[in-house]
Design a protein around this motif. Structure first.
Motif, short mmCIF file in Angstrom:
data_model
loop_
_atom_site.label_atom_id
_atom_site.label_comp_id
_atom_site.label_asym_id
_atom_site.label_seq_id
_atom_site.Cartn_x
_atom_site.Cartn_y
_atom_site.Cartn_z
N UNK A 78 0.83 -1.21 0.00
CA UNK A 78 0.00 0.00 0.00
C UNK A 78 0.87 1.26 0.00
N UNK A 79 0.56 2.15 -0.92
CA UNK A 79 1.29 3.42 -0.99
C UNK A 79 2.52 3.39 -1.86
N UNK A 80 2.92 2.19 -2.36
CA UNK A 80 4.14 2.10 -3.17
C UNK A 80 3.92 2.53 -4.62
N UNK A 81 2.64 2.63 -5.03
CA UNK A 81 2.35 3.14 -6.36
C UNK A 81 2.58 2.16 -7.49
N UNK A 82 2.66 2.71 -8.69
CA UNK A 82 2.81 1.90 -9.92
C UNK A 82 4.27 1.89 -10.37
N UNK A 83 4.71 0.73 -10.87
CA UNK A 83 6.07 0.63 -11.41
C UNK A 83 6.03 -0.18 -12.71
N UNK A 84 6.77 0.31 -13.71
CA UNK A 84 6.87 -0.41 -14.99
C UNK A 84 8.34 -0.76 -15.21
N UNK A 85 8.61 -2.06 -15.46
CA UNK A 85 9.99 -2.51 -15.70
C UNK A 85 10.12 -3.02 -17.14
N UNK A 86 11.10 -2.49 -17.82
CA UNK A 86 11.39 -2.95 -19.18
C UNK A 86 12.44 -4.06 -19.09
N UNK A 87 12.02 -5.32 -19.38
CA UNK A 87 12.95 -6.46 -19.33
C UNK A 87 13.11 -7.10 -20.71
N UNK A 88 12.86 -6.30 -21.74
CA UNK A 88 12.99 -6.80 -23.13
C UNK A 88 14.48 -6.98 -23.47
N UNK A 89 14.81 -8.14 -24.01
CA UNK A 89 16.17 -8.40 -24.51
C UNK A 89 16.08 -8.93 -25.94
N UNK A 90 17.07 -8.64 -26.73
CA UNK A 90 17.11 -9.19 -28.08
C UNK A 90 16.24 -8.46 -29.08
N UNK A 91 15.61 -7.33 -28.66
CA UNK A 91 14.84 -6.52 -29.60
C UNK A 91 13.53 -7.12 -30.03
N UNK A 92 12.92 -7.99 -29.18
CA UNK A 92 11.63 -8.59 -29.57
C UNK A 92 10.54 -7.51 -29.71
N UNK A 93 10.68 -6.38 -29.00
CA UNK A 93 9.84 -5.20 -29.22
C UNK A 93 10.80 -4.02 -29.42
N UNK A 94 10.70 -3.27 -30.50
CA UNK A 94 11.58 -2.12 -30.72
C UNK A 94 11.45 -1.10 -29.59
N UNK A 95 12.58 -0.41 -29.28
CA UNK A 95 12.62 0.51 -28.14
C UNK A 95 11.53 1.58 -28.21
N UNK A 96 11.24 2.06 -29.44
CA UNK A 96 10.29 3.17 -29.54
C UNK A 96 8.85 2.78 -29.19
#
Length: 686
Positions: free
Chosen positions: A507-525
């Motif tokens: 509770x209270x820690x909020x939202x966090x998004x982690x980018x764990x993409x390796x090998x370019x399976x989704x382009x950075x943009x």
């Protein structure tokens, strides 16, 4: 300018129903300002003239008056006693040099009396007390007088002892001269004999009064111990010193509706309350300013009023220097220049032109200022700005809606105009629900304000209980969830594919998004688009349409198409992944919990604690002092929306409370089901 040494500026204060406005009416009658004694119950008093005041038989804003007593100018501010309308009391007290506390002889000192008195003491204002309603059926002088020392912690100096009580209240004993002053049928005073049955009691109380006076001055104390008596002049000297230091509080008795006691109040104000020249230096945001006509001009705007003919009226207290008509001033608070025309002296809704410049202590009304709201400091040069007094926080919020759809802006505009004259109101829009929200000091305050807006600006406003800002969160997360968006409809298609893990956070820690993409399976943009899609879906809610909070998303895999993939496609994919995670995991509804502090007389403590418990509250503790208990509890906001009238009913108007946000906690299943069902019903209807 008049002789400032003999000028008096004071505020009438006290709990609602103590008779402050009736006392003011008596003083105006006694000084010849009015020729007929009006009554609050009949809606005929000079100072309660707004339709809402006449309807509810009580003040909803400070009333202003000025008069002359024994050739000396007095300025009076009659403050509302109902806590719904007393949120800006600190502003009225800032404009005064002294305070006259009115106590009801029937009920004595109430919790709200203590609250008002605490503010008077905090602001270090010399004060006197009037025990009013001595003519009422259940009047009890001993109860009221005893409460001054026991409940308020003040050292009273009784100047006039009552002769008789209730329907037999017929005069007073002047404790300084030792003479009996008897009231005629019209309230006029004649000298008489002290009744034999009260002579001994009068003498005992007079000795106690002289002792209190002597204790406020070392020289007087020495003389009193040696000789056992003080001269009338020495008593007056000691009283003045004791009142100025706050050690002594003169007490007068009255029956305002019968015009009994006005002369005694006026004489005490004149003889013992301070002049503007005695006021301590005014504290600015930087530096200070002496209360003197020889200093540069400074005025404090303590009230703004609306007049049907003159428009906005700005009421100021002259702090220093001389305020002259037809002058150019500067608003030190915002840097705007203002042109001052006539100086007006107001009594109720009547206005009179001031005969010349006005000095420190004067309460002056200015018309048609353009950029000077309540709380501003007006000066000749930008060298002093008064530190604004604190005001009480708003206690309750209601949603406003127009009777006819499409009139939302009209409603907002009408209510916004009230904010100029009532600084204890706040107006906002709820970004989640779109509701127009009006916050104030209580339900009565909100209702009267809306009534005023309807009357003045001819707009139909519906008052609604606002939506409680619930939240949603994950109790159980979800792993390996795919969000895949593929659309082909001729020409360029849309393609976005992402895989996420979703896990709960504390509770209270909020939202966090982690980018764990390796090998370019989704382009950075395209990765920020996935994040945005998740956040937008979370903001719309799942269970009941409230934002989902306190969770972490890890984007770990995905795929794309060199032609059809775009930011929009991956945003949709992120949104779909979040929705699937909600189906796979477990969401719960959170409700806002408020920290509530309730102050009530000891006798009501059990009822209040029981009521808070019935509202799903958790009592944290209580403290009792001088007959008043303060209870602290954590209570769901949904259970507190209409607490103000309930507490008022439970404690016969003697309870006060305030609340602030504490935390979010999981909503019990039974309550959550009601909220979710209500949301589904609205969705189906739309």
């Amino acid at each position: 300018m008049a002789d400032l040494k003999n000028q008096r500026t004071y505020a009438l204060v006290g709990h609602g129903g103590s008779g402050k406005t009736s006392v003011a009416e008596m003083l105006l009658f006694k000084t010849g300002v009015i020729n007929r004694l009006g009554k609050v119950e009949e809606g005929s008093t000079v100072l309660d003239y707004e339709p809402e005041e006449i309807k509810r038989r009580g003040s909803t804003q400070p009333g202003l008056a000025n008069y002359t007593w024994k050739k000396n100018d007095h300025f009076l501010i009659d403050t509302p006693g109902d806590s719904n309308f007393a949120g800006d009391l600190s502003y009225s007290l800032t404009a005064a040099d002294g305070a006259v506390l009115v106590i009801d002889a029937v009920d004595g000192v109430k919790p709200l009396t203590r609250k008002v008195w605490a503010l008077v003491k905090e602001m270090e204002l010399p004060a006197m007390i009037v025990i009013n309603k001595m003519d009422r059926d259940r009047a009890d002088f001993d109860l009221a007088f005893g409460g001054i020392s026991e409940a308020l912690g003040a050292r009273p100096a009784l100047l006039y002892y009552p002769i008789g009580s209730r329907e037999e209240f017929k005069g007073v004993v002047d404790m300084l001269s030792g003479k009996a002053l008897m009231f005629a049928a019209d309230g006029e005073v004649t000298e008489g004999e002290i009744p034999a049955d009260i002579a001994d009691e009068v003498e005992a109380i007079r000795e106690a009064m002289i002792e209190n006076v002597a204790e406020s001055d070392e020289e007087l104390m020495e003389k009193y111990l040696e000789e056992g008596e003080l001269t009338p002049d020495e008593i007056t000297q000691g009283l003045k010193a004791g009142v100025a230091s706050g050690e002594l509080v003169p007490v007068v008795v009255a029956a305002a509706l019968n015009n009994q006691g006005g002369q005694m109040i006026l004489d005490t104000v004149q003889n013992l309350l301070p002049s503007p020249l005695d006021h301590k230096p005014w504290q600015g945001e930087e530096g200070e300013r002496a209360s003197s006509p020889d200093e540069p001009l400074a005025c404090f705007v303590f009230k703004t009023m609306a007049d049907p003919f003159a428009g906005q009226l700005t009421v100021v207290r002259v702090l220093s220097g001389e305020l002259k008509p037809d002058s150019q001033l500067l608003n030190a608070s915002n840097g705007e220049k203002e042109r001052v025309g006539q100086l007006l002296l107001v009594t109720g809704k009547e206005q009179a032109k001031a005969s010349g410049p006005m000095g420190p202590g004067s309460i002056v009304t200015l018309a048609k200022l353009k950029s000077t709201p309540t709380g501003s400091t007006l000066v000749e040069k930008d060298e002093f700005k008064l530190a604004r007094p604190a005001i009480a926080p708003q206690l309750i919020t209601f949603a406003l809606a127009p009777k006819e759809k499409g009139d939302e802006d009209k409603v907002y505009s009408a209510v916004a105009k009230l904010l100029d004259e009532d600084i204890t109101l706040t107006l906002s829009r709820d970004e989640e629900t779109g509701d127009i929200l009006l916050s104030g000091m209580g339900q009565n305050h909100i209702e009267v304000s809306v009534e005023k807006a309807r009357r003045r600006y001819k707009v139909d406003i519906v008052l609604k209980t606002p939506k409680v800002p619930y939240r949603e969160t994950f109790k159980v997360g979800a792993r390996e969830v795919q969000g895949r968006h593929k659309k082909q409809s001729g020409g360029r298609g849309q393609f976005g594919d992402c895989w996420i893990h979703l896990e709960p956070r504390l509770s209270g820690e909020g939202y966090e998004f982690e980018d764990a993409i390796v090998g370019g399976s989704i382009p950075r943009q395209f990765i920020p688009a996935v994040d945005k899609g998740v956040q937008e879906a979370a903001a719309r809610g799942v269970l009941a349409g409230f934002p989902v909070i306190d969770f972490k998303v890890t984007l770990y895999d995905g795929s794309y198409h060199t032609v059809d993939s775009s930011e929009m496609a991956f945003k949709v994919a992120g949104s779909l992944a979040f929705k699937k995670a909600c189906e796979k995991g477990k969401l719960v509804l959170l409700e806002p919990i408020m920290l509530v502090t309730v102050a009530v007389p000891d006798a009501y403590m059990g009822d209040v604690i029981g009521d808070l418990s019935s509202r799903r509250g958790k009592v944290l503790g209580s403290d009792s002092k001088a007959g008043l208990t303060e209870v602290r509890a954590n209570v769901p906001m949904s259970e507190m929306l209409k607490y103000a009238p309930d507490l008022n009913s439970m404690t016969a108007g003697q309870g006060t409370f305030f609340m602030e946000f504490s935390s979010y906690e999981e909503c019990p299943p039974q309550e959550a089901e009601k909220v979710i069902a209500a949301h589904r019903k609205v969705e189906e209807a739309s």
